[in-house]
Design an enzyme around this catalytic site. Structure first.
Site, PDB file in Angstrom:
ATOM      1  N   CYS A   1      -1.200  -3.980   3.594  1.00  8.20           N
ATOM      2  CA  CYS A   1      -2.010  -5.189   3.495  1.00  8.20           C
ATOM      3  C   CYS A   1      -1.093  -6.365   3.807  1.00  8.20           C
ATOM      4  CB  CYS A   1      -2.590  -5.327   2.092  1.00  8.20           C
ATOM      5  SG  CYS A   1      -3.665  -3.941   1.676  1.00  8.20           S
TER       6      CYS A   1
ATOM      7  N   SER B   1       0.833  -1.201   0.000  1.00  8.91           N
ATOM      8  CA  SER B   1       0.000   0.000   0.000  1.00  8.91           C
ATOM      9  C   SER B   1       0.870   1.256   0.000  1.00  8.91           C
ATOM     10  CB  SER B   1      -1.043   0.043   1.119  1.00  8.91           C
ATOM     11  OG  SER B   1      -1.975   1.074   0.836  1.00  8.91           O
TER      12      SER B   1
ATOM     13  N   HIS C   1       4.052  14.258   6.321  1.00  8.96           N
ATOM     14  CA  HIS C   1       3.992  15.691   6.029  1.00  8.96           C
ATOM     15  C   HIS C   1       4.480  16.402   7.283  1.00  8.96           C
ATOM     16  CE1 HIS C   1       2.565  18.953   3.469  1.00  8.96           C
ATOM     17  NE2 HIS C   1       2.241  19.570   4.586  1.00  8.96           N
TER      18      HIS C   1
END
Length: 131
Positions: free
Chosen positions: A84, A64, A69
Site C-alpha cells: 500500500c 502489506s 514459494h
C-alpha cells in the site's frame, strides 16, 4: 476520481538456477534484501525449509507483505509482492527479486487493490469493467 490503495504483483518465475532457490537461507537473504532495496518496513518474517528441496518465506510489512514459494526441481518460484502507499516500492522489490533470480520466463500479473473514491456518476461495475 477513483484511486487505489495498493498494488499487488504476482509472478511465476520459470527457468531459475535451482541452487538459487533450494535453501531457506538463500530465500531469506533474497526477501530481506528486496525489502531493504525497495525501502519497505518489515514487521516480522517466517521461513520454512522443505525436504528434500525447496523453501517458502513471507515477510509481513507495514505496507502489506512479500512472499515466495519455490520448486527447485522445476526451476520455479512463485512470488507475491503487495504494498500500500507508493506503488514504486512494489515494483522495486519485484525487480530486485527478478534480477537476482534471473528467470528465463516470467508470467506476471499486476493488480490495483482497494479501489476507493468517487466514480464520476458511474456505478462500481462499470468502473471495474473499464480496468
Amino acid at each position: 476520481m477513483a484511486k487505489t490503495l495498493g498494488l499487488h504483483i504476482l509472478a511465476d518465475l520459470h527457468g531459475i538456477n535451482p541452487d538459487l532457490i533450494d535453501r531457506v537461507e538463500d530465500i531469506k537473504h533474497l526477501l530481506e534484501t528486496a525489502v531493504r532495496v525497495a525501502g519497505l518496513t518489515k514487521i516480522s518474517s517466517h521461513y520454512y525449509q522443505f525436504q528434500p528441496h525447496g523453501a517458502t518465506g513471507v515477510i509481513l510489512l507495514a505496507e502489506s507483505h512479500i512472499s515466495i514459494h519455490t520448486w527447485p526441481e522445476h526451476g520455479l518460484a512463485t512470488v507475491d509482492v503487495y504494498t500500500c502507499g507508493d506503488p514504486s516500492k512494489a515494483y522495486k522489490a519485484m525487480e530486485y527479486i527478478i534480477s537476482t533470480l534471473d528467470p528465463t520466463r516470467i508470467d506476471k500479473q499486476v493488480h490495483e487493490r482497494g479501489l476507493i473514491g468517487s466514480y464520476e456518476g458511474s456505478d462500481l461495475q462499470s468502473v471495474l469493467l473499464k480496468v
